[in-house]
Motif scaffolding. Structure first.
Motif, PDB file in Angstrom:
ATOM      1  N   GLU A  25      12.745  42.692  70.883  1.00 50.26           N
ATOM      2  CA  GLU A  25      13.709  43.689  71.346  1.00 50.26           C
ATOM      3  C   GLU A  25      13.949  44.701  70.230  1.00 50.26           C
ATOM      4  O   GLU A  25      14.107  44.333  69.067  1.00 50.26           O
ATOM      5  CB  GLU A  25      15.027  43.009  71.698  1.00 50.26           C
ATOM      6  N   HIS A  27      16.479  47.040  68.638  1.00 49.27           N
ATOM      7  CA  HIS A  27      17.932  47.205  68.585  1.00 49.27           C
ATOM      8  C   HIS A  27      18.226  48.547  67.936  1.00 49.27           C
ATOM      9  O   HIS A  27      17.779  48.817  66.829  1.00 49.27           O
ATOM     10  CB  HIS A  27      18.550  46.068  67.779  1.00 49.27           C
ATOM     11  N   GLY A  28      18.942  49.391  68.643  1.00 55.00           N
ATOM     12  CA  GLY A  28      19.161  50.737  68.129  1.00 55.00           C
ATOM     13  C   GLY A  28      17.881  51.524  68.265  1.00 55.00           C
ATOM     14  O   GLY A  28      17.145  51.371  69.216  1.00 55.00           O
ATOM     15  N   ILE A  33      14.359  43.007  66.687  1.00 60.14           N
ATOM     16  CA  ILE A  33      14.916  41.658  66.742  1.00 60.14           C
ATOM     17  C   ILE A  33      13.916  40.843  67.549  1.00 60.14           C
ATOM     18  O   ILE A  33      13.439  41.284  68.595  1.00 60.14           O
ATOM     19  CB  ILE A  33      16.296  41.652  67.440  1.00 60.14           C
TER      20      ILE A  33
END
Length: 68
Positions: A25, A27-28, A33
């Motif tokens: 994933e 993130h931002g 992640i």
């Protein structure tokens, strides 16, 4: 399977997150992640993500520690 991502090499192209969203994933805008252990159910998606990584930042090992 054990997954290791070289976060110094990762350039956040997000191909892994697109191909295996249950494992990777973004993130931002840039932080990756990931789940360091994936089930056999996710194996095909993870292998596609490894192959798609343009900077080859993802390493996958089996439970014995052998590279796949």
């Amino acid at each position: 399977m054990k997954i290791v991502v070289d976060l110094n090499r990762c350039e956040s192209y997000a191909q892994c997150a697109f191909l295996a969203p249950a494992v990777f994933e973004i993130h931002g805008e840039e932080a990756l992640i990931y789940t360091p252990r994936a089930s056999a159910h996710e194996a095909e998606r993870v292998h596609r993500a490894v192959a798609a990584c343009p900077v080859q930042a993802i390493l996958v090992e089996d439970e014995a520690g052998d590279a796949l």
